[in-house]
Design an enzyme around this catalytic site. Sequence first.
Site: not given
Ligand code: ARG
Length: 857
Positions: A658, A713, A807
């Site tokens: 992502h 992902d 992420s």
């Molecule tokens: N989608 C987020 C990013 O792009 C990561 C989120 C992880 N969140 C969590 N509560 N563990 O960095």
Amino acid sequence: MKDKKMDIYRPPPGAKGYDSGLKYSSKTEDMNGFEEGVEFLPTMNAKKLEKRGPKRLVLVVAVVLICLLLSLLAGFLVWHFKYRNVHVDKHYNGHLRLPNHQFMDVYENSSSTEFAALARKVKGALIDIYNSNPDVGPFHKKTGISAFSEGSVIAYYWSQFSVPQYKADALDEAMAKIKSSNQMLLHKARNPDIRVESLVAFPSDPDIMTASWDRSCRYALHAKEGVITSFSTPGFPNSPYPSNAHCLWVLRADADSVISLTFTTFDVEPCDLGNDFVKVYDSLSPVEAHALVKLCGSFNPSYNLTFVSSQNILLVMLITDAKGRYPGFKAEFFQMPKKTTACGGTLTGTSGSFSSPYYPGHYPPRVDCVWNITVPQDRNVKVRFKEFFLMEPGVPMGSCTKDYVEINKEKYCDLRQSFVVSSKTNQITVHFHSDLSFVDTGFWAEFLSYDSNDPCPGKFTCQTGRCIDSARRCDGWLDCTDASDEKNCNCTEKQFRCQNGWCKPKYWLCDGVNDCGDNSDEQQCQCPAGNFKCSNGKCIPEAQKCNGRDDCGDGSDEGSCGSAVTVPCQEYTYKCRNNQCVNKRNPECDDEKDCSDNSDEDNCNCGKRAYRKQSRIVGGQDSDVGEWPWQVSLHLKGEGHACGASLISNKWLVSAAHCFRQENFVRYNDPTLWTAYMGLHDQRDRTNAKVQSRSIKAIIQHPFFNDYTYDYDIAVLELSSPVTFTKEIVPICLPDATHEIPSGKAMWVTGWGATQEDGIGAMILQKAEIRMINQTMCNTLLPNQLTKRMMCVGILTGGIDACQGDSGGPLISIEANNRMFLAGIVSFGDGCARRNKPGVYTWVAKLRNWIKEKTGV
Ligand code: ARG
């Protein structure tokens, strides 16, 4: 001496009774005596004996007597030659005071005539003292004077003895008693102008005795006022230190000063790989009783390795063995006035803080600090120790026999998480004591005054005095260290009551984790007797466990069946390169050969950090340099850090798909937009020589990645050119497709992401310890969101989680022998660190084959 081997009787080869052990031949005439003797033993046969006549009896008795005498003689000879006559070497180190002598600077130079003259006198006195003790004198071989220091004059000596084994203990005892400085004995010393006081002797440090070294190096350094003096191991930093070395650095400062010594670089053979080490003594004699620290392995530069002496001397010793040569150390030292070690005092006011001397450096030995804390009359006082490190090798946990902090007659020592001690008055006294040997970094604490009627305004007061959020009372989690927040609770309808009375959320029932502590939350859900409970909750007959068939449906009945056995291949069995399968759980890179072709241990140069684990910072979440050497920071052109990734080989990274999706008409999967930073610790320090940056040659997202559900992902990235592995850059191990992670297992997530929901990213790489949550429970917490490629990991009380910017980064599982594996990839979450909202991670094992297919790793 006669060759001992000649004493042993060896019958000619083939002689009877030799090669046949204890079997006597009854047919041989001249062996009758033995034969009959064996038969005669029971006294019940007395009649038979009489019949054979008295002559025979005399013969038998004579033979028996002769045998007895012979064996006695043999025993004596063995004892005499083997024990009585065998001498052992004994070494002692010690020091003594010469009260009627004045220290002169020339005494620092051991080749000066003044040194030699005084040494001769001291040696004479020592020998006189030895000779006056019959347990000591006769065995003395050699004595040498190694140094002098201030304090009238203190002389450091070593003595060597050769003593028969059976007298060795008596010598040890006598030498230990020399300590009590028997004045009578000392005055007997013939030399009139030498008075000896405070004589002590210690058996030489066993660490030195076991080392075999043939290269010795000696250095004498004297601190210069206002100047820092540095020294390092031979060859540093261009070549590694010599093997079989025994190096000593004698450090001195002016009288009435103490020495502060800091190792600025420390890289010695890892403690578990060899016997190389550095020891620092608060004495000029290398004796265990004055050792401050023993160091091996490698410390990252941010670790505090500062030590302070109690006098104007320190001794640093390096001992190395035959194998494993490492860079060594660089150290610096300077002198400071002795009075700066003064500590303790009176503290007043409503709050304040104090710490052990030189915190966060190591406190000096032989100090006693007393803090008298008084807060305003109408209030009470409590002390909160924020950090507490008073560890000593060889001291049983909790015994506090050496270094300690004492408050209200209670002693505290070892390592402790933050804790509070409160007083029921407006006064408290804190006493810190350090003994002669082994030091640690100590503590820092704050004191606070509080209203005795309301010690935690708006909060719940634990019985320990700690204040916690009222919402944490009766929430099923132990927030007070003494669990007082979970006692005397009325369970709500969303909770169930454990047998021990605690209330726990209902969805924790039967989740495979012992939440109650007495396992009562897992008992009602057990399978009937004679059944095995599968990981998916199914019950199967015990007999079906480890029968080579997947009766559970998830392989959990075949997962851990003892040591690896080759079995028919199944979905859940580990497949070796030769296509045989073994039924051991997680056999890859566990340092044991499980496959007959050893392919389970191939390509295992991964997942081990080069620096020793040292972060003992409780509560803090900053990582140490090199603690997560596979962590990568992915920077987006013009925007800086955007995602994390993990290094899996010298040119491949694993990250989240992502991070590279198309958004606002930008195609983030364009490799030219990205730069990868390896070996990075602080985002502000990307030009550090330890950092290697690379552009990206290719980004491969998983073809099934679903932009909406975040299923699959995962992405792999190829670096424009390979990186060089260093202490700060190490690849992570990839788990096999069959790798299992039990629920409840603790894992680590790392990244430079936001430190709170909607917050900003961190500069220093952060780390957090979180736990695997079982899939069924997670489905109830995050309904309709999980697929087979996702795992939930978090801390359900909230407060600890990954967040935006993390992420693509690693979720690390620590397996056998501290080897680390990439268990997951940070993917998404419902906010960050919310209660009952664990983070969701891409399940790497399930995508292992795809990684192999794309990268060959
Ligand atoms: N989608 C987020 C990013 O792009 C990561 C989120 C992880 N969140 C969590 N509560 N563990 O960095």
